[in-house]
Scaffold this active site. Structure first.
Site, mmCIF file in Angstrom:
data_model
loop_
_atom_site.group_PDB
_atom_site.id
_atom_site.type_symbol
_atom_site.label_atom_id
_atom_site.label_comp_id
_atom_site.label_asym_id
_atom_site.label_seq_id
_atom_site.Cartn_x
_atom_site.Cartn_y
_atom_site.Cartn_z
ATOM 1 N N HIS A 153 0.848 -1.193 0.000
ATOM 2 C CA HIS A 153 0.000 0.000 0.000
ATOM 3 C C HIS A 153 0.890 1.251 0.000
ATOM 4 O O HIS A 153 1.961 1.269 0.614
ATOM 5 C CB HIS A 153 -0.931 0.000 1.219
ATOM 6 C CG HIS A 153 -1.964 1.074 1.137
ATOM 7 N ND1 HIS A 153 -1.699 2.374 1.503
ATOM 8 C CD2 HIS A 153 -3.235 1.057 0.685
ATOM 9 C CE1 HIS A 153 -2.786 3.105 1.284
ATOM 10 N NE2 HIS A 153 -3.733 2.331 0.791
ATOM 11 N N GLU A 156 -3.541 2.068 -7.453
ATOM 12 C CA GLU A 156 -3.887 3.173 -6.556
ATOM 13 C C GLU A 156 -2.874 4.298 -6.725
ATOM 14 O O GLU A 156 -1.836 4.302 -6.055
ATOM 15 C CB GLU A 156 -3.822 2.709 -5.100
ATOM 16 C CG GLU A 156 -4.760 1.582 -4.768
ATOM 17 C CD GLU A 156 -5.168 1.670 -3.301
ATOM 18 O OE1 GLU A 156 -6.355 1.858 -3.054
ATOM 19 O OE2 GLU A 156 -4.300 1.595 -2.433
HETATM 20 P P1 PGA Z 1 -9.261 6.599 0.086
HETATM 21 O O1 PGA Z 1 -8.042 5.595 0.303
HETATM 22 O O2 PGA Z 1 -10.399 5.786 -0.487
HETATM 23 O O3 PGA Z 1 -9.564 7.126 1.433
HETATM 24 O O4 PGA Z 1 -8.779 7.660 -0.878
HETATM 25 C C1 PGA Z 1 -7.817 4.586 -0.620
HETATM 26 C C2 PGA Z 1 -6.652 3.741 -0.199
HETATM 27 O O5 PGA Z 1 -5.716 4.239 0.441
HETATM 28 O O6 PGA Z 1 -6.623 2.555 -0.461
#
Ligand code: PGA
Length: 249
Positions: free
Chosen positions: A93, A163
């Site tokens: 992540h 992401e």
């Molecule tokens: P968010 O975070 O939906 O709060 O933007 C997504 C993530 O970090 O996976």
């Protein structure tokens, strides 16, 4: 459609966690065609998982240590996560990468997940979008290194979550055409590495997915197989809106 609910370091108490989980269960029971994976903090995961008798919800760790055992104060191994009820783990992540996690760590954690029988949800994504397309090289190398020790057969236990760092915690998600380009790009890398099995690896999007309209639009236009939710995963109204928008009609 896969929905990964990354609670991050929320909520503060187990009592609140039970409430959030109960609501999530109810939403997931009503939704059609949504595979729900809950990633609570490690402090709460075993308590929630051991109290859950259903089969509709999967549990995920938010991270695992790169080693399976050893002298690592504070670490939680993939074997331990599996033993206390996780079937998945998030790996790489952006918030972990920001704390110094490297592509090589991600690769080692994917091996640990593989050897423990956990499905690895591998997060990749660039920090910024440049006009020369360097972000595509970043994504490609993150993906290629992460999958270095995973063969075609093992790719069944891989989920890719794109992401982009600039969208995490932001007010708006990626634009659907940008995501479409990215889905095609990631799919091509998977196809080149695995051939046909690469077509079956789910590709998710995460970052500021905060309402059902945006998610349904991105899902329709970009061929993603689901979403990874941060803030919305612990917000009852947003979560309910997202479940109903993504449930099969
Ligand atoms: P968010 O975070 O939906 O709060 O933007 C997504 C993530 O970090 O996976």
């Amino acid at each position: 459609m896969i929905l990964i609910l990354n609670w991050k370091m929320n909520p503060e108490t187990f009592k609140e966690a039970q409430h959030i989980f109960a609501r999530t269960r109810a939403l997931s029971a009503k939704a059609r065609g949504v595979r729900c994976v809950v990633a609570p903090p490690m402090a709460f995961l075993p308590l929630l998982a051991s109290g859950y008798r259903g089969r509709a919800i999967y549990f995920s760790a938010q991270d695992v240590h790169r080693d399976l055992r050893g002298a690592h104060t504070g670490g939680v191994s993939a074997l331990q996560a599996k033993d206390i009820g996780a079937s998945h783990t998030i790996i790489g992540h952006a918030e972990r990468r920001a704390n110094g996690e490297t592509n090589d760590d991600v690769r080692a954690k994917v091996v640990s997940a593989r050897d423990s029988g956990l499905t690895a949800i591998i997060c990749i994504g660039e920090k910024v979008r440049d006009s020369a397309g360097e972000y595509l090289d970043t994504v490609k190398s993150q993906l290629t290194i992460a999958l270095m020790d995973v063969d075609a057969k093992q790719s069944k236990k891989i989920i890719i979550a794109y992401e982009p760092v600039w969208a995490i915690g932001a007010s708006e998600p990626v634009k659907a055409p940008q995501m479409h380009e990215m889905t095609i790009f990631i799919r091509k890398v998977l196809w080149e590495k695995y051939g046909k099995p690469g077509l079956a690896v789910p590709i998710l999007y995460g970052g500021a997915v905060l309402n059902g309209d945006d998610a349904a639009h991105i899902a329709r236009e970009s061929e993603v197989n689901g979403f990874l939710l941060g803030r919305a995963s612990v917000d009852p109204e947003k979560l309910s809106d997202l479940f109903s928008a993504l449930s099969k009609k």
